[in-house]
Design an enzyme around this catalytic site. Structure first.
Site, PDB file in Angstrom:
ATOM      1  N   ASP A  56       0.883  -1.289   0.005  1.00 12.45           N
ATOM      2  CA  ASP A  56      -0.064  -0.033   0.131  1.00 12.45           C
ATOM      3  C   ASP A  56       0.903   1.183  -0.069  1.00 12.45           C
ATOM      4  O   ASP A  56       1.451   1.863   1.005  1.00 12.45           O
ATOM      5  CB  ASP A  56      -0.846   0.003   1.400  1.00 12.45           C
ATOM      6  CG  ASP A  56      -1.844   0.867   1.228  1.00 12.45           C
ATOM      7  OD1 ASP A  56      -2.389   1.789   0.180  1.00 12.45           O
ATOM      8  OD2 ASP A  56      -2.314   1.700   2.128  1.00 12.45           O
ATOM      9  N   GLU A 116      -1.187  -1.587  -4.698  1.00  5.96           N
ATOM     10  CA  GLU A 116      -2.522  -0.654  -5.138  1.00  5.96           C
ATOM     11  C   GLU A 116      -2.451   0.522  -5.912  1.00  5.96           C
ATOM     12  O   GLU A 116      -1.272   1.108  -5.822  1.00  5.96           O
ATOM     13  CB  GLU A 116      -3.021  -0.392  -3.826  1.00  5.96           C
ATOM     14  CG  GLU A 116      -4.531   0.285  -3.958  1.00  5.96           C
ATOM     15  CD  GLU A 116      -5.495   0.362  -2.467  1.00  5.96           C
ATOM     16  OE1 GLU A 116      -6.391  -0.103  -2.411  1.00  5.96           O
ATOM     17  OE2 GLU A 116      -4.823   1.587  -1.803  1.00  5.96           O
ATOM     18  N   ASP A 143      -2.050   1.254   7.264  1.00  6.93           N
ATOM     19  CA  ASP A 143      -1.344   0.990   5.947  1.00  6.93           C
ATOM     20  C   ASP A 143      -0.838  -0.602   5.979  1.00  6.93           C
ATOM     21  O   ASP A 143      -1.172  -1.015   4.802  1.00  6.93           O
ATOM     22  CB  ASP A 143       0.009   1.592   5.942  1.00  6.93           C
ATOM     23  CG  ASP A 143      -0.337   3.028   6.062  1.00  6.93           C
ATOM     24  OD1 ASP A 143      -1.094   3.944   5.036  1.00  6.93           O
ATOM     25  OD2 ASP A 143      -0.157   3.855   7.027  1.00  6.93           O
TER      26      ASP A 143
END
Length: 172
Positions: A11, A71, A143
């Site tokens: 992430d 992502e 996160d």
């Protein structure tokens, strides 16, 4: 014969880049580790990107995943922040690619759909479902939890891709 695949989900973020590692064997998922790589906000951008790269490279070396998933970033109204996030995302793509891993990319809605069943949901729902899917999972930051969700998404998608390939071979 099925093989165990170790997946790192990433992430990306300039302040904090979350990482989460799972092992996938068939429909079974196992938590391996998670954490956050941080950069010092008082440093210049290039130094901060180096910190992220070094941190991710250490994680990749320590856990030796087979595949990576990152992502996609979203665009917000602050162009400067979006650009910096894009640069951090570049590091998140570069580090596993340099380690020789195939890197998949997923939109935030695809991650949510894979983990909670719908493309729109709250972070709290995602974190709760990560714990449901992998009861031994632990994460210190949002996160890291998001990174685990990205790894779970990839585990589900890679099975679909493999099934489609097998079907294609049967038809051919």
């Amino acid at each position: 014969m099925k093989e165990t695949i170790r997946i790192i989900g990433i992430d990306p973020g300039l302040r904090r880049t979350g990482w989460g590692i799972v092992e996938s064997l068939g429909n079974s998922l196992h938590f391996i580790g998670s954490g956050t790589v941080t950069s010092n906000a008082e440093m210049d951008l290039a130094s901060r990107l180096c910190q992220l790269h070094e941190g991710l490279s250490k994680v990749l070396h320590e856990y030796m995943p087979h595949e990576a998933a990152v992502e996609h970033t979203f665009v917000n109204k602050d162009a400067t922040a979006t650009l910096k996030l894009g640069q951090a995302r570049g590091i998140a793509l570069l580090a596993p690619a340099q380690a020789g891993l195939p890197v998949a990319e997923y939109a935030p809605n695809a991650v949510k759909k894979a983990v909670i069943g719908v493309g729109h949901g709250e972070k709290q729902q995602i974190h709760m479902m990560v714990k449901v899917l992998m009861p031994r999972a632990s994460f210190d930051t949002s996160d890291a939890a998001d990174a685990l969700a990205i790894a779970i998404c990839h585990a589900h998608h890679r099975q679909s891709i493999a099934s489609a390939r097998r079907l294609q071979q049967l038809i051919a």
